[in-house]
Scaffold this motif. Structure first.
Motif, PDB file in Angstrom:
ATOM      1  N   ARG A   1      64.553  19.866  67.899  1.00  0.00           N
ATOM      2  CA  ARG A   1      65.380  18.704  68.234  1.00  0.00           C
ATOM      3  C   ARG A   1      66.659  19.239  68.871  1.00  0.00           C
ATOM      4  N   ILE A   2      66.966  18.742  70.070  1.00  0.00           N
ATOM      5  CA  ILE A   2      68.081  19.299  70.825  1.00  0.00           C
ATOM      6  C   ILE A   2      68.774  18.177  71.597  1.00  0.00           C
ATOM      7  N   SER A   3      70.081  18.317  71.778  1.00  0.00           N
ATOM      8  CA  SER A   3      70.824  17.295  72.519  1.00  0.00           C
ATOM      9  C   SER A   3      70.482  17.371  74.005  1.00  0.00           C
ATOM     10  N   VAL A   4      70.677  16.269  74.675  1.00  0.00           N
ATOM     11  CA  VAL A   4      70.407  16.205  76.109  1.00  0.00           C
ATOM     12  C   VAL A   4      71.265  17.222  76.859  1.00  0.00           C
ATOM     13  N   GLU A   5      72.510  17.367  76.440  1.00  0.00           N
ATOM     14  CA  GLU A   5      73.416  18.311  77.103  1.00  0.00           C
ATOM     15  C   GLU A   5      72.908  19.746  76.964  1.00  0.00           C
ATOM     16  N   GLU A   6      72.492  20.108  75.752  1.00  0.00           N
ATOM     17  CA  GLU A   6      71.953  21.454  75.537  1.00  0.00           C
ATOM     18  C   GLU A   6      70.665  21.654  76.327  1.00  0.00           C
ATOM     19  N   ALA A   7      69.856  20.601  76.378  1.00  0.00           N
ATOM     20  CA  ALA A   7      68.595  20.685  77.107  1.00  0.00           C
ATOM     21  C   ALA A   7      68.847  20.943  78.592  1.00  0.00           C
ATOM     22  N   ALA A   8      69.862  20.292  79.131  1.00  0.00           N
ATOM     23  CA  ALA A   8      70.185  20.478  80.545  1.00  0.00           C
ATOM     24  C   ALA A   8      70.572  21.929  80.833  1.00  0.00           C
ATOM     25  N   MET A   9      71.247  22.547  79.890  1.00  0.00           N
ATOM     26  CA  MET A   9      71.682  23.925  80.088  1.00  0.00           C
ATOM     27  C   MET A   9      70.553  24.926  79.858  1.00  0.00           C
ATOM     28  N   ASN A  10      69.539  24.537  79.099  1.00  0.00           N
ATOM     29  CA  ASN A  10      68.460  25.460  78.727  1.00  0.00           C
ATOM     30  C   ASN A  10      67.082  24.950  79.133  1.00  0.00           C
ATOM     31  N   LEU A  11      67.013  24.212  80.208  1.00  0.00           N
ATOM     32  CA  LEU A  11      65.765  23.556  80.588  1.00  0.00           C
ATOM     33  C   LEU A  11      64.613  24.537  80.777  1.00  0.00           C
ATOM     34  N   LYS A  12      64.860  25.629  81.453  1.00  0.00           N
ATOM     35  CA  LYS A  12      63.786  26.589  81.716  1.00  0.00           C
ATOM     36  C   LYS A  12      63.175  27.119  80.418  1.00  0.00           C
ATOM     37  N   SER A  13      64.010  27.500  79.466  1.00  0.00           N
ATOM     38  CA  SER A  13      63.477  28.026  78.206  1.00  0.00           C
ATOM     39  C   SER A  13      62.765  26.935  77.407  1.00  0.00           C
ATOM     40  N   LEU A  14      63.261  25.692  77.495  1.00  0.00           N
ATOM     41  CA  LEU A  14      62.573  24.584  76.809  1.00  0.00           C
ATOM     42  C   LEU A  14      61.197  24.343  77.411  1.00  0.00           C
ATOM     43  N   LEU A  15      61.110  24.412  78.727  1.00  0.00           N
ATOM     44  CA  LEU A  15      59.818  24.219  79.388  1.00  0.00           C
ATOM     45  C   LEU A  15      58.842  25.332  79.021  1.00  0.00           C
ATOM     46  N   GLU A  16      59.350  26.523  78.834  1.00  0.00           N
ATOM     47  CA  GLU A  16      58.486  27.630  78.394  1.00  0.00           C
ATOM     48  C   GLU A  16      57.936  27.361  76.993  1.00  0.00           C
ATOM     49  N   LEU A  17      58.781  26.819  76.107  1.00  0.00           N
ATOM     50  CA  LEU A  17      58.321  26.451  74.766  1.00  0.00           C
ATOM     51  C   LEU A  17      57.226  25.387  74.837  1.00  0.00           C
ATOM     52  N   VAL A  18      57.463  24.382  75.654  1.00  0.00           N
ATOM     53  CA  VAL A  18      56.496  23.289  75.796  1.00  0.00           C
ATOM     54  C   VAL A  18      55.191  23.817  76.379  1.00  0.00           C
ATOM     55  N   ALA A  19      55.285  24.716  77.321  1.00  0.00           N
ATOM     56  CA  ALA A  19      54.080  25.292  77.925  1.00  0.00           C
ATOM     57  C   ALA A  19      53.250  26.060  76.892  1.00  0.00           C
ATOM     58  N   ARG A  20      53.911  26.573  75.858  1.00  0.00           N
ATOM     59  CA  ARG A  20      53.201  27.275  74.772  1.00  0.00           C
ATOM     60  C   ARG A  20      52.665  26.307  73.724  1.00  0.00           C
TER      61      ARG A  20
ATOM     62  N   LEU B   1      59.581  16.072  75.088  1.00  0.00           N
ATOM     63  CA  LEU B   1      58.900  16.969  76.013  1.00  0.00           C
ATOM     64  C   LEU B   1      57.656  17.450  75.286  1.00  0.00           C
ATOM     65  N   VAL B   2      56.497  17.142  75.837  1.00  0.00           N
ATOM     66  CA  VAL B   2      55.234  17.524  75.196  1.00  0.00           C
ATOM     67  C   VAL B   2      54.347  18.218  76.216  1.00  0.00           C
ATOM     68  N   PRO B   3      53.489  19.109  75.744  1.00  0.00           N
ATOM     69  CA  PRO B   3      52.578  19.773  76.676  1.00  0.00           C
ATOM     70  C   PRO B   3      51.581  18.755  77.235  1.00  0.00           C
ATOM     71  N   PRO B   4      51.088  18.981  78.445  1.00  0.00           N
ATOM     72  CA  PRO B   4      50.109  18.054  79.018  1.00  0.00           C
ATOM     73  C   PRO B   4      48.803  18.103  78.226  1.00  0.00           C
ATOM     74  N   LEU B   5      48.092  17.006  78.253  1.00  0.00           N
ATOM     75  CA  LEU B   5      46.792  16.956  77.586  1.00  0.00           C
ATOM     76  C   LEU B   5      45.810  17.865  78.312  1.00  0.00           C
ATOM     77  N   GLN B   6      44.941  18.473  77.550  1.00  0.00           N
ATOM     78  CA  GLN B   6      43.871  19.261  78.149  1.00  0.00           C
ATOM     79  C   GLN B   6      42.849  18.292  78.741  1.00  0.00           C
ATOM     80  N   LYS B   7      42.014  18.778  79.624  1.00  0.00           N
ATOM     81  CA  LYS B   7      41.044  17.928  80.299  1.00  0.00           C
ATOM     82  C   LYS B   7      40.181  17.163  79.296  1.00  0.00           C
TER      83      LYS B   7
END
Length: 78
Positions: free
Chosen positions: A3-22, A38-44
């Motif tokens: 759980r993260i604030s929008v402001e923190e997310a804006a500053m750390n978007l790349k690392s958050l996306l890496e977490l979501v990708a995992r 932010l959730v990972p995409p559904l598998q096929k």
């Protein structure tokens, strides 16, 4: 689940996306209120099951389109 604030997310978007990708989920908060996830995409396979459930939930009412066209053509000939 992070759980993260929008402001923190804006500053750390790349690392958050890496977490979501995992496969992790990230909750975005604005003044301690949940505003997004932010959730990972559904598998096929998951998408196909979801689409199948959606299609099965549809209830078709009335006559089929082909029957409607045939009946309209018959009416035009009269």
């Amino acid at each position: 689940m992070l759980r993260i604030s929008v402001e923190e997310a804006a500053m750390n978007l790349k690392s958050l996306l890496e977490l979501v990708a995992r496969g992790e989920e990230v909750i975005l908060l604005d003044q301690d209120k949940v505003v997004a996830r932010l959730v990972p995409p559904l598998q096929k396979e998951q998408r196909l099951v979801t689409m199948k459930k959606f299609r099965e939930s549809l209830a078709i009412k009335g006559e089929s389109l082909s029957a409607t066209v045939i009946n309209a053509r018959i009416e035009e000939r009269r």
